[in-house]
Design an enzyme around this catalytic site. Sequence first.
Site, PDB file in Angstrom:
ATOM      1  N   LYS A   5      56.625  42.082  27.227  1.00 29.53           N
ATOM      2  CA  LYS A   5      57.014  42.883  28.389  1.00 29.53           C
ATOM      3  C   LYS A   5      58.519  43.167  28.380  1.00 29.53           C
ATOM      4  O   LYS A   5      58.939  44.298  28.566  1.00 29.53           O
ATOM      5  CB  LYS A   5      56.656  42.174  29.695  1.00 29.53           C
ATOM      6  CG  LYS A   5      55.422  41.324  29.653  1.00 29.53           C
ATOM      7  CD  LYS A   5      54.138  42.104  29.728  1.00 29.53           C
ATOM      8  CE  LYS A   5      52.991  41.164  29.430  1.00 29.53           C
ATOM      9  NZ  LYS A   5      51.681  41.697  29.645  1.00 29.53           N
TER      10      LYS A   5
ATOM     11  N   ASP B 199      53.687  28.939  31.121  1.00 22.38           N
ATOM     12  CA  ASP B 199      53.479  30.291  30.607  1.00 22.38           C
ATOM     13  C   ASP B 199      54.631  31.151  31.126  1.00 22.38           C
ATOM     14  O   ASP B 199      54.790  31.331  32.341  1.00 22.38           O
ATOM     15  CB  ASP B 199      52.118  30.825  31.090  1.00 22.38           C
ATOM     16  CG  ASP B 199      51.775  32.155  30.428  1.00 22.38           C
ATOM     17  OD1 ASP B 199      52.667  32.783  29.839  1.00 22.38           O
ATOM     18  OD2 ASP B 199      50.599  32.568  30.512  1.00 22.38           O
TER      19      ASP B 199
ATOM     20  N   TRP C  97      45.649  34.294  35.454  1.00 22.52           N
ATOM     21  CA  TRP C  97      45.337  35.344  34.473  1.00 22.52           C
ATOM     22  C   TRP C  97      43.967  35.041  33.871  1.00 22.52           C
ATOM     23  O   TRP C  97      43.696  33.907  33.457  1.00 22.52           O
ATOM     24  CB  TRP C  97      46.422  35.319  33.394  1.00 22.52           C
ATOM     25  CG  TRP C  97      46.286  36.306  32.284  1.00 22.52           C
ATOM     26  CD1 TRP C  97      46.050  37.644  32.407  1.00 22.52           C
ATOM     27  CD2 TRP C  97      46.402  36.039  30.884  1.00 22.52           C
ATOM     28  NE1 TRP C  97      46.017  38.227  31.166  1.00 22.52           N
ATOM     29  CE2 TRP C  97      46.232  37.260  30.209  1.00 22.52           C
ATOM     30  CE3 TRP C  97      46.639  34.900  30.133  1.00 22.52           C
ATOM     31  CZ2 TRP C  97      46.294  37.373  28.825  1.00 22.52           C
ATOM     32  CZ3 TRP C  97      46.705  34.999  28.756  1.00 22.52           C
ATOM     33  CH2 TRP C  97      46.524  36.228  28.110  1.00 22.52           C
TER      34      TRP C  97
HETATM   35  C1  LMR Z   1      47.831  41.490  31.603  1.00 22.04           C
HETATM   36  O1  LMR Z   1      47.641  40.485  32.288  1.00 22.04           O
HETATM   37  O2  LMR Z   1      47.441  42.614  31.930  1.00 22.04           O
HETATM   38  C2  LMR Z   1      48.603  41.358  30.322  1.00 22.04           C
HETATM   39  O3  LMR Z   1      49.051  40.046  30.156  1.00 22.04           O
HETATM   40  C3  LMR Z   1      47.879  41.884  29.148  1.00 22.04           C
HETATM   41  C4  LMR Z   1      46.735  41.029  28.739  1.00 22.04           C
HETATM   42  O4  LMR Z   1      46.703  40.621  27.562  1.00 22.04           O
HETATM   43  O5  LMR Z   1      45.837  40.772  29.549  1.00 22.04           O
END
Ligand code: LMR
Length: 399
Positions: free
Chosen positions: A246, A211, A130
């Site tokens: 979520k 996470d 991420w």
């Molecule tokens: C995402 O990855 O789209 C979500 O976790 C929202 C975010 O805060 O990026």
Amino acid sequence: MFETIQSAPPDAILGLTAAFQSDPNPAKVNLGVGVYKDASGTTPILASVKAAERKIVETAKTKSYMPIGGDPAYGKLVQEMILGVGHEAISSGRIRTAHTPGGTGGLRVGADFLKKFLPGATVWVSKPTWANHRGIFQAAGFKVEEYPYYDPKTRALDFDAMKAALEKIKAGDIVLLHVCCHNPTGVDLAHEQWSQVAEIAGKQGWLPFLDFAYQGFGASLEADRFGLLAMAAQCPEMIVSSSFSKNFGLYQDRTGALSLFAKDAKQAAASFSNIEIVIRVNYSNPAAHGGLIVTTILSDPALKQQWILELNAMRDRIAGVRSQFVAALKNAGIAQDFGYIAHQKGMFSFSGLTDAQVAFLKEKKAVYVVGGGRINVAGITPKNLDYLCAAIKEALTVV
Ligand code: LMR
């Protein structure tokens, strides 16, 4: 003072939402940010959440400050959610939990806490991960490195390379792992692989930072815990950031948690007092509303049952969309096999689209996909499916 400051780039994910909102194209499709959408393309407030909110409005007596770590009842429910009722870490008191502003808040509070006590540690994240993981740990002052995870050639986990890298990480470093529904790839570890990773962590002595943002979006609330339980069995000390954004649809209520596992209750309490200091100098104490919703639902058997059915429906819709999407891409006349999308877990799919194709889709077709090719599968609806597949077909041909 501010004259010389240059603009920062837009956020890789939330910046896309802003661009989407200002796009005048009526056919536009937002597959960017990880937000659940139903078949009509809206992000609903769950009926169980609405019912809990009504109850809260009727019974709330005060808006006084929360404790620094949030309501202890919420903390206990978080622990039971991530571990299951009756886990030894709960009964022994060696897990302590703070209510944080979403999972992101949990990550940042955890990062700031760790920086104080492991100042020289390197944080290892999966390649890819991420986009905000790197930002959060760097903002806390950590050096961030990657361990191999996803192999773009096989479109699957490169477990041998991952294992070899984890076996070389030294004690005192921090390893970030996604418990389920890996963001951005949708490719998770099999149970047997989790057991091996847990064994390596136990042997090497690096600190797992888990996470856990998508519990219930993989297979089920219970099955999605597998990796966390495997790690907890081998590693007496861990940090877990979890989220109700979520699975309860509480995105804007910023309802997450940071849980710390220590060897015993005394060490957990000492560490937690330092987490409270991190929180106090940052946002003082959490906003109450989201935590109240979760506590109300999980403490009421009927509401809890209603919520579980709603969660199951969200997961089932996404799984259904995955198969429909693969079939529709084929029906659109695309030769490339996208079958792997059907096997990925959670909200996201690593589509295999290149950055140039992603740019083409945004600029020419008003289809918004995160750089690297991550698609929010929940953003696909019966109304946009054909347009989307035709746009992807063109992107694959033209770019
Ligand atoms: C995402 O990855 O789209 C979500 O976790 C929202 C975010 O805060 O990026």
